[in-house]
Design a protein around this motif. Structure first.
Motif, PDB file in Angstrom:
ATOM      1  N   LEU A 283       0.904  -1.283   0.029  1.00 55.59           N
ATOM      2  CA  LEU A 283      -0.080  -0.048  -0.084  1.00 55.59           C
ATOM      3  C   LEU A 283       0.819   1.225   0.039  1.00 55.59           C
ATOM      4  O   LEU A 283       0.446   2.174  -0.564  1.00 55.59           O
ATOM      5  CB  LEU A 283      -0.921   0.151   1.158  1.00 55.59           C
ATOM      6  CG  LEU A 283      -2.062   1.077   1.261  1.00 55.59           C
ATOM      7  CD1 LEU A 283      -3.235   0.900   0.153  1.00 55.59           C
ATOM      8  CD2 LEU A 283      -2.995   0.933   2.590  1.00 55.59           C
TER       9      LEU A 283
ATOM     10  N   LEU B 101      -0.344  -4.663  -4.844  1.00 59.25           N
ATOM     11  CA  LEU B 101      -1.167  -4.904  -3.478  1.00 59.25           C
ATOM     12  C   LEU B 101      -2.293  -6.027  -3.816  1.00 59.25           C
ATOM     13  O   LEU B 101      -2.378  -6.749  -2.799  1.00 59.25           O
ATOM     14  CB  LEU B 101      -1.757  -3.430  -3.443  1.00 59.25           C
ATOM     15  CG  LEU B 101      -2.918  -3.039  -2.393  1.00 59.25           C
ATOM     16  CD1 LEU B 101      -2.221  -3.610  -1.113  1.00 59.25           C
ATOM     17  CD2 LEU B 101      -3.555  -1.937  -2.523  1.00 59.25           C
TER      18      LEU B 101
ATOM     19  N   LEU C  38      -5.952   3.759   0.452  1.00 55.85           N
ATOM     20  CA  LEU C  38      -5.003   4.672  -0.293  1.00 55.85           C
ATOM     21  C   LEU C  38      -5.150   6.097  -0.236  1.00 55.85           C
ATOM     22  O   LEU C  38      -4.015   6.691  -0.036  1.00 55.85           O
ATOM     23  CB  LEU C  38      -4.945   4.254  -1.741  1.00 55.85           C
ATOM     24  CG  LEU C  38      -4.003   4.863  -2.806  1.00 55.85           C
ATOM     25  CD1 LEU C  38      -2.372   4.311  -2.453  1.00 55.85           C
ATOM     26  CD2 LEU C  38      -4.288   4.318  -4.146  1.00 55.85           C
TER      27      LEU C  38
END
Length: 407
Positions: free
Chosen positions: A41, A320, A354
């Motif tokens: 991330l 991710l 995010l």
């Protein structure tokens, strides 16, 4: 009467809540398709922050919307058109809504071969930018209006009568310049015309047009403030019948909704994950028209990130979201398959996480940098960039077989 549990799926809250349920399912190790490398991330956040700073050094970032495509090649086409208008602010806002709705609904993937040559500038543009420019020029030519004396309008009568030959002419389609899904685009606009004609409460009972939304929703703005979710809900209410591949449950057309086993509830909405990607993209594209009408559109982050292949591809390409088995980027997967539904839901949920990390890197808060700007700054460009680095031609890491009304 729509059952309340199905009506509740027509909201951004449902999109977010159910996508996070799918994320929980994957994090618990229950997915046969994906795992997550949550350490990535930060890698994604670094990459997106870098892309954003490069594109917008002053961090003056506009909304992610169709209006950006109208500026393809650095040409301010809408501004030039608006300068010629002799209209008050409300009519200007209606014209903007008309243009945005028609253009967004023509924004399905163009394919690799199609090009649009713009005579006025000499530019040749492709893909979403090309579709945006072509649709603006078609609008400017009066092709969406049934009244030659009012060319800058999109009305139900004109849309219902639109045919593929007309669209092909304006979009320069021919044997040497094929456009994917020409007939489907026309059918979608035909259905839009019929849907508007059936809802004068939303689209006006005179010249029935998308711009009627301005008049329908302005009275709901309290102290000049209109929640963004209210625009989306009006679109989902008024346009649910236009989507050709929309999920139907108990006779109710739900639109862009998929099925996934992570959703366990004791009613008819069990297993259902709503996305409403194109409707949310349209909502983002209506922020500026409503602002032009003097309304402050608020609570932007009640909307979600867009679950499409550039945003979702970014998360796969940077590690991710990790496929459990190698995925062939040339093999197309049905848009309603469980794997694609899961990928889209993960995209929505992970974009929420995010966003905070990118804000930290840019030194901006959620008010200054909502999801509408993260996407623009941002994740969509970053997804296109990393795809181009990894695969010739820049296709996404996972290919979708869709009709263009979802992605």
């Amino acid at each position: 009467m729509i059952p309340p549990e199905l009506a509740a799926l027509r909201s951004p809250h449902a999109v977010r809540a159910r996508s996070h349920s799918v994320l929980d399912h994957v994090q618990a190790g229950n997915s046969p398709y994906f795992t997550l490398d949550e350490g990535a991330l930060d890698t994604v956040a670094d990459y997106v922050a870098e892309v954003t700073r490069r594109a917008y050094p002053t961090l003056d970032i506009p909304y992610h919307s169709r209006w950006r495509h109208f500026d393809a090649g650095g040409v301010a086409r809408w501004e030039a058109l608006a300068a010629r208008l002799e209209a008050d602010p409300l009519e200007t806002a209606r014209i903007m809504v008309d243009l945005a709705v028609a253009s967004v609904l023509l924004d399905a993937g163009a394919g690799d071969a199609w090009r649009y040559h713009e005579a006025a500038t000499g530019l040749t543009v492709t893909r979403s930018e090309g579709l945006g420019v072509a649709s603006l020029r078609m609008f400017e030519a009066g092709a969406f209006s049934s009244d030659p004396s009012v060319p800058l309008r999109v009305d139900a009568q004109a849309l219902i009568g639109l045919d593929a030959t007309t669209l092909a002419r304006h979009f320069q389609v021919g044997p040497d310049n094929p456009l994917v899904g020409l007939e489907g685009r026309v059918a979608l606009l035909n259905r839009l015309g019929a849907a508007m004609a059936a809802r004068p409460d939303l689209f006006g009972d005179g010249a029935t047009r998308p711009g009627g939304l301005i008049d329908a929703l302005l009275p709901q703005a309290r102290l000049g403030r209109l929640p963004a979710a209210r625009i989306l809900e009006a679109l989902l209410d008024g346009l649910s019948s236009i989507w050709p591949a929309g999920l139907v449950v108990d006779g109710v057309v739900l639109g862009d909704v998929g099925r996934h086993p992570a959703i366990v509830v004791p009613d008819r909405s069990a297993g259902l994950v709503p996305f409403h990607k194109l409707s949310q993209w349209l909502t983002y594209s209506l922020l500026e028209p409503f602002e032009a009408a003097g309304v402050a559109v608020v609570d932007l982050d009640d909307l979600t990130a867009l679950p499409e292949y550039r945003n979702g591809g970014l998360l796969v390409d940077l590690g991710l979201i990790v496929p459990r088995a190698p995925v062939d980027p040339a093999q197309k997967h049905p848009v309603d398959s469980e794997m694609i539904v899961e990928w889209r839901a993960l995209t929505v949920a992970l974009m929420d996480r995010l966003a905070d990390r990118v804000r930290e890197r840019l030194g901006l808060d959620a008010a200054a940098f909502p999801l509408a700007k993260l996407l623009q700054g941002g994740t969509w460009t970053a997804g296109r960039q990393i795809a181009a680095q990894k695969r010739p031609g820049g296709p996404p890491p996972i290919a979708i077989d869709a009709d263009g009304t979802v992605f």
